[in-house]
Scaffold this motif. Structure first.
Motif, mmCIF file in Angstrom:
data_model
loop_
_atom_site.group_PDB
_atom_site.id
_atom_site.type_symbol
_atom_site.label_atom_id
_atom_site.label_comp_id
_atom_site.label_asym_id
_atom_site.label_seq_id
_atom_site.Cartn_x
_atom_site.Cartn_y
_atom_site.Cartn_z
ATOM 1 N N UNK A 122 0.585 -0.917 0.074
ATOM 2 C CA UNK A 122 0.051 0.295 0.104
ATOM 3 C C UNK A 122 0.636 1.563 -0.146
ATOM 4 N N UNK A 123 1.677 1.185 0.633
ATOM 5 C CA UNK A 123 2.774 2.404 0.419
ATOM 6 C C UNK A 123 3.873 2.794 -0.648
ATOM 7 N N UNK A 124 3.322 1.790 -2.119
ATOM 8 C CA UNK A 124 4.346 2.160 -3.063
ATOM 9 C C UNK A 124 4.334 3.409 -3.824
ATOM 10 N N UNK A 125 4.770 3.641 -4.247
ATOM 11 C CA UNK A 125 4.533 4.699 -5.057
ATOM 12 C C UNK A 125 5.660 5.233 -6.544
ATOM 13 N N UNK B 118 7.745 7.660 -8.639
ATOM 14 C CA UNK B 118 8.012 9.064 -8.471
ATOM 15 C C UNK B 118 8.945 9.299 -9.742
ATOM 16 N N UNK B 119 9.354 10.519 -10.355
ATOM 17 C CA UNK B 119 9.666 11.252 -11.028
ATOM 18 C C UNK B 119 10.845 12.262 -10.768
ATOM 19 N N UNK B 120 12.038 12.195 -11.023
ATOM 20 C CA UNK B 120 13.174 13.240 -10.500
ATOM 21 C C UNK B 120 13.336 14.270 -11.724
ATOM 22 N N UNK B 121 13.313 14.685 -11.902
ATOM 23 C CA UNK B 121 13.156 16.119 -12.924
ATOM 24 C C UNK B 121 13.507 17.137 -12.468
ATOM 25 N N UNK B 122 13.004 18.805 -13.302
ATOM 26 C CA UNK B 122 13.145 19.930 -12.943
ATOM 27 C C UNK B 122 11.807 20.236 -11.675
ATOM 28 N N UNK B 123 10.962 19.064 -11.976
ATOM 29 C CA UNK B 123 9.521 19.275 -10.598
ATOM 30 C C UNK B 123 10.219 17.696 -10.166
ATOM 31 N N UNK B 124 9.801 16.693 -8.672
ATOM 32 C CA UNK B 124 10.153 16.200 -8.396
ATOM 33 C C UNK B 124 8.424 15.669 -8.110
ATOM 34 N N UNK B 125 8.278 14.599 -9.212
ATOM 35 C CA UNK B 125 6.360 13.674 -8.379
ATOM 36 C C UNK B 125 6.625 12.739 -8.161
ATOM 37 N N UNK B 126 5.325 12.304 -7.051
ATOM 38 C CA UNK B 126 5.334 11.165 -6.853
ATOM 39 C C UNK B 126 3.764 11.053 -7.107
ATOM 40 N N UNK B 127 3.387 9.588 -6.956
ATOM 41 C CA UNK B 127 1.963 9.035 -7.562
ATOM 42 C C UNK B 127 1.877 7.472 -7.405
ATOM 43 N N UNK B 128 0.573 7.557 -6.578
ATOM 44 C CA UNK B 128 0.080 5.988 -6.380
ATOM 45 C C UNK B 128 -0.032 5.616 -7.610
ATOM 46 N N UNK C 206 -3.163 4.169 -7.715
ATOM 47 C CA UNK C 206 -4.664 4.939 -8.155
ATOM 48 C C UNK C 206 -4.174 5.958 -8.660
ATOM 49 N N UNK C 207 -3.336 7.246 -8.717
ATOM 50 C CA UNK C 207 -3.467 8.166 -9.373
ATOM 51 C C UNK C 207 -2.470 7.847 -10.795
#
Length: 379
Positions: A248-251, A253-263, A265-266
């Motif tokens: 359930x804690x898996x995410x 991630x994208x490490x770039x100019x802006x760092x993003x994180x998604x579940x 479902x997202x």
């Protein structure tokens, strides 16, 4: 008791051992070797691309075709090599002066050529079975042997050029009626048909792994189309990669100019696209499939990166040569390149890379990274 005299080259009187026969079969073998070398070179550069060589992402099915030809030409080369060796083996009994440079160079080139080609074909075929009973790395050794074969072949052709030129075309001097009577019951034409038939047979019974139409007769192919989870073969399973799934804690991630994180479902809630692309593996098999997921260039845009950025893809795989891969600019920007979440209308099976994997056009299967959990923008 007096022992019989050892055989000489003249002891083998069959016209099937004539230079004309060796030249004809040599042309066939040379064609197979050339196709195998060029397609293998392309595969190598796709996996280890030099900075000076741009690799295009289109045509989308190009690697499927070239790698299928690579493995097919390698398999077809086996009966051709055996036939070629049979036509010339009486030369082993010819008198040899080690002080003569030309004959010495000829025999050395033949020794290197035959031994390296035999080893190359053997490890190449064993690789299609994913069996590696040796301590050396396959891909690097396979690549080095290919260049050794080409070098030895060029030397051999240079030495034999006058003889090849004299027998390139059928002449009265090389015609069967001008040679000693046949003793084996097999004519030259019969030999050519037999060799061509054997090469065709092994080709047809192996090409089905990349040409679905021949799938039912692909008895020599280690993989068959449509066989595997979700109608797609699997080379490396999740168990072999040490991947058991996500919690359930898996995410992602994208490490770039802006760092993003998604579940997960997202990720599923983001705009989804579809790509009809094959998985084409270095072992020669390939299978088309329907993939659904998020376009790579859309993910890069969301992270504030240019659509033609280089991207490092990181897998949850535990170790291994392909736990990470690099997606070059042309592939990251291609609208067919996806972070795929679904395969053939269903959620990815774990063995096919659940929760997410890369699918891109014109890429080897080993670079279509499975079990992806992060992307790193490199430029």
């Amino acid at each position: 008791m007096k022992l019989p005299a050892p055989p000489t080259e003249k002891s083998f009187a069959s016209p099937l051992h004539h230079p004309r026969v060796a030249t004809v079969i040599g042309r066939w073998l040379g064609t197979a070797v050339a196709v195998c070398f060029l397609t293998g070179l392309y595969s190598h550069f796709l996996q280890d691309t030099p900075s000076w060589l741009p690799i295009p992402s289109r045509p989308a099915n190009l690697y499927r075709v070239t790698q299928g030809l690579h493995v097919l030409s390698g398999i077809v080369a086996v009966p051709l090599l055996l036939a070629k060796l049979w036509t010339v083996y009486p030369k082993l009994f010819a008198k040899f002066d080690p002080k003569a440079i030309r004959p010495a160079l000829e025999r050395l080139s033949i020794l290197v050529l035959v031994s390296s080609m035999a080893l190359e074909l053997f490890i190449g075929f064993v690789n299609t079975l994913q069996w590696y009973p040796w301590p050396f790395p396959f891909r690097q050794t396979h690549y080095a042997l290919a260049w050794l074969i080409v070098g030895a072949l060029l030397v051999h052709l240079a030495v034999k050029l006058p003889l090849i030129g004299a027998n390139w075309r059928r002449t009265p001097e090389s015609a069967p009626e001008s040679l000693p009577a046949e003793t084996t019951g097999l004519t030259r034409r019969g030999l050519f048909r037999t060799v061509a038939g054997a090469a065709t047979l092994v080709g047809i019974t192996s090409v089905g792994q990349s040409a679905p139409a021949f799938g039912p007769v692909a008895v020599l192919a280690p993989r068959k189309p449509n066989v595997g989870p979700q109608g797609l073969p699997v080379n490396r399973t999740a168990e072999a990669a040490g991947v058991t799934g996500i919690d359930a804690n898996w995410r992602f991630t994208i490490m770039g100019p802006r760092q993003l994180s998604y579940t997960l479902e997202e990720l599923r809630a983001l705009p989804q696209s579809r790509s009809d692309l094959p998985i084409a593996c270095v072992e020669g098999w390939s299978q088309g499939a329907r993939w659904e997921g998020i376009r790579m260039r859309d993910l890069l845009a969301a992270a504030g990166a240019a659509p033609n950025s280089r991207v490092r893809v990181v897998s949850m795989e535990k170790g291994g040569f392909y736990a990470t891969s690099e997606l070059p600019e042309e592939f990251a920007a291609d609208p067919l390149t996806l972070l795929a979440l679904r395969l053939n209308g269903a959620e990815l099976a774990l063995d096919h890379g659940f929760p997410a994997r890369i699918i891109a056009p014109n890429r080897p299967g080993v670079l279509q990274t499975k079990w992806v959990h992060s992307l790193e923008v490199m430029t």
